[in-house]
Every structure is written in C-alpha cells, then in structure tokens.
Design an enzyme around this catalytic site. Sequence first.
Site, short mmCIF file in Angstrom:
data_model
loop_
_atom_site.label_atom_id
_atom_site.label_comp_id
_atom_site.label_asym_id
_atom_site.label_seq_id
_atom_site.Cartn_x
_atom_site.Cartn_y
_atom_site.Cartn_z
N TYR A 55 6.39 9.02 17.02
CA TYR A 55 6.48 9.32 15.35
C TYR A 55 7.73 10.43 15.07
CZ TYR A 55 5.54 9.29 10.43
OH TYR A 55 5.78 9.15 9.08
N PRO A 102 9.61 12.54 3.07
CA PRO A 102 8.65 13.18 2.57
C PRO A 102 7.94 13.92 3.40
CG PRO A 102 8.60 10.58 2.27
CD PRO A 102 9.48 10.74 3.39
N GLY A 103 7.20 14.99 2.82
CA GLY A 103 6.24 15.86 3.49
C GLY A 103 4.94 15.09 3.64
N ARG A 130 0.95 -1.09 -0.07
CA ARG A 130 -0.03 -0.09 -0.06
C ARG A 130 0.82 1.20 -0.04
NH1 ARG A 130 -2.89 -1.19 4.99
NH2 ARG A 130 -2.10 0.80 5.56
N LYS A 182 11.74 9.18 13.87
CA LYS A 182 12.18 9.61 12.49
C LYS A 182 13.44 10.38 12.58
CE LYS A 182 8.89 7.84 10.04
NZ LYS A 182 9.14 6.40 9.25
P1 NAD Z 1 0.43 3.42 4.74
O1 NAD Z 1 -0.42 3.14 5.86
O2 NAD Z 1 -0.17 3.76 3.42
O3 NAD Z 1 1.39 2.04 4.22
C1 NAD Z 1 2.14 1.47 5.57
C2 NAD Z 1 2.33 0.10 5.09
O4 NAD Z 1 3.19 -0.52 6.02
C3 NAD Z 1 1.28 -0.79 4.83
O5 NAD Z 1 1.18 -1.68 4.01
C4 NAD Z 1 1.16 -1.48 6.38
O6 NAD Z 1 0.43 -2.76 6.36
C5 NAD Z 1 2.60 -1.72 6.32
N1 NAD Z 1 2.91 -2.23 8.10
C6 NAD Z 1 2.43 -1.63 8.89
N2 NAD Z 1 2.83 -2.22 9.92
C7 NAD Z 1 3.62 -3.25 9.57
C8 NAD Z 1 4.48 -4.34 10.02
N3 NAD Z 1 4.33 -4.61 11.52
N4 NAD Z 1 4.85 -5.06 9.49
C9 NAD Z 1 4.79 -5.23 7.87
N5 NAD Z 1 4.24 -4.08 7.37
C10 NAD Z 1 3.72 -3.10 8.09
O7 NAD Z 1 1.47 4.42 5.12
P2 NAD Z 1 2.55 5.22 3.97
O8 NAD Z 1 2.17 6.70 3.93
O9 NAD Z 1 2.67 4.60 2.68
O10 NAD Z 1 3.88 5.11 5.02
C11 NAD Z 1 5.21 4.29 4.47
C12 NAD Z 1 6.26 4.89 5.10
O11 NAD Z 1 6.39 6.44 4.72
C13 NAD Z 1 6.30 4.79 6.72
O12 NAD Z 1 7.48 4.66 7.26
C14 NAD Z 1 5.88 6.38 7.12
O13 NAD Z 1 6.40 6.73 8.35
C15 NAD Z 1 6.55 7.01 6.02
N6 NAD Z 1 6.29 8.51 5.59
C16 NAD Z 1 4.90 8.45 5.11
C17 NAD Z 1 4.71 9.96 5.31
C18 NAD Z 1 3.06 10.43 4.66
O14 NAD Z 1 2.66 11.49 4.65
N7 NAD Z 1 2.32 9.38 3.95
C19 NAD Z 1 5.35 10.85 5.20
C20 NAD Z 1 6.76 10.81 5.81
C21 NAD Z 1 7.07 9.47 6.01
#
Ligand code: NAD
Length: 276
Positions: free
Chosen positions: A182, A212-213, A47, A186
């Site tokens: 969180y 990312p933002g 995802r 990071k």
């Molecule tokens: P999301 O919730 O869309 O996807 C996260 C994915 O990680 C999912 O597929 C979920 O099932 C999986 N996951 C969660 N816990 C897990 C576990 N214990 N074992 C295996 N898989 C697991 O989130 P996203 O926005 O795609 O985030 C991905 C990464 O990017 C994260 O590390 C998040 O901190 C980072 N991030 C996201 C954003 C944002 O704004 N979306 C910004 C900065 C950083």
Amino acid sequence: MISKIKKKIKSFIKYFKPDIKMTADIHLLQPNRRLIGKKIIITGGARGLGYAMAKKFTEEGATVLIAGRNEETLKNASKEIGCKYLVFDVSEFSKTHAFVNSADKILNGANVLINNAGISLHESSIFEVSEEQYDKQFDTNLKGCYFLSQKFLERYLQENRRDGSILFLSSERGQHVDDVPYGLIKAAINSLTQGLAKMLIRSNIRINAIAPGITATDMTGRSSENLFAERYSTGRYYLPEEVAEVACFLISDAAGCLSGQILVCNNGKSLNYRKS
Ligand code: NAD
C-alpha cells in the site's frame, strides 16, 4: 464466572477512562457552481471518498460518472447523488479502452479523471505479504489507474481538448519509506503525478494528487460519528467531505496554475520537523 469478572474489569476501566467522542467542526464552502463544464469520471465512486467527491462535484455543477464493480451499489449511489454510472473493474485491463470510450460517450467528452478506486490489505510488514496480496494491491491501486490514465490521456490529446485534469488519490503513507504494497504504491502514485505533470506541461491538462490522512470510510473502518484518535498524532481522523472539498478546489479552474502538486490532508502530520 469468567464473563462476570470480564464485565467488572470493563466497567472499572470505563470509570477511569470514559469514552471520548469527537466530531469535526468542518466548514464546507457553499456550492457555487465552481465546476460547471467539468465532465468527471470517478473510479470507486459509490462509497467512501469517491462518493463524497461525486456528491460535492455534482453540487458544484459538474456532470459526474461513477464507476465501480457492483451494479446495485452504483445504481443506488448514482440515484442519491444525481449522477451517471458504469460498471468497471479497474483491474480488468483488457476492458480499460472500452470503458474510456463508453464513459466519454455518456459524458459527451470527459475532461476530468479521478483515480480513486483502491484497496488496502493492511499488512504490518513485508513478512505478512503474500504474492497474491502484492499483485491484488498493485493491480488495483497502481496498474489500474496507470492504464486508465494512459487511455484517458490518449483520447484527450487526440481530440485536442482543453482545461482537463487528472486527480490521483495518494495517501499520507506515500510521504514515507515503506515495506508493504500500500505505502510503496502511494509513493509510486506521487512520482507518477509529478512525472505526468512535467511531461504534459504544455498540453492544457493538469495532473495533481491529494494525500489524505486516516479518513472515516469502509477502508479504515472508522466512523464519521466519532473522529477521536488517541494514538494518531493529529488527534482526530478526517471526514471524506473535508477531503472532497480540497479535491474540488484542485480540479476547479481556480487552481489553473497548479500541476504536479500533492496536497497532504492531515494538518501537517507528515512534515519532518527540525529536532534539536
Ligand atoms: P473505500 O473502501 O471506502 O472505497 C473504495 C472504493 O473503490 C469502493 O467503492 C470500492 O468498491 C472501489 N474499488 C475497489 N477496488 C476496485 C476495482 N478493482 N475496480 C473498481 N472499483 C474498485 O475506500 P476509501 O477510503 O474511500 O478509499 C478511496 C481512495 O482513497 C483509495 O485509493 C485509498 O487508497 C485512498 N485513501 C484512503 C484513505 C483513508 O483513510 N480512507 C487515506 C488515504 C488515501
């Protein structure tokens, strides 16, 4: 009566403040087989950002394996992308070694690890954080990728492989001081990225991060259909596909002289500007 009044107020507000919709005019590089020979593990790849990266990397010629907790979701995503999958929960530390062995076998020698899996419980201050919330986020977002990286590196170094890399998913939140898990995590990911890069400087393996933002994924609840962000200083949210583009460059051989870098994907929002 009350609902009638509410409706009237809503239409009155709408009249003065019409819905603003914004989409991003992003420019993706045409797939150019930039990742041929890369054998990539992506945690949380079914995802959001993980999915966007898996798709991009596959289009660029890499062999990709996505890992996550739900077999059905993984199966569907891997079918759409044309990649492999393995069920693995990054917070089940006792299974990390076996997971690395299996993924390595399936990929016939993994050379890139993307530590993407993560959760956010969106607390607004230290007073909203329970011990359980704290542990859940630290286990998934930090301890999980710490030990996965350890096992991946052990295997990589043991077999004297070349041209590998690890990419961490940091966040713009890691650029600031914070009081909730969180953001703290990071910031720790940034330190780990640079610590490993320095420690492994002569080992043919590069360690980088993207930060990312706010990006349109399930984690933030933002939709790719409308990226308008009135109260966010960049004015818009980001698409997973544009972040994946930056990730693709960082793991490609074109970035062969970059290690220990944290690329912040938010149009300069985190910069500390001179004030008079
Ligand atoms: P999301 O919730 O869309 O996807 C996260 C994915 O990680 C999912 O597929 C979920 O099932 C999986 N996951 C969660 N816990 C897990 C576990 N214990 N074992 C295996 N898989 C697991 O989130 P996203 O926005 O795609 O985030 C991905 C990464 O990017 C994260 O590390 C998040 O901190 C980072 N991030 C996201 C954003 C944002 O704004 N979306 C910004 C900065 C950083």
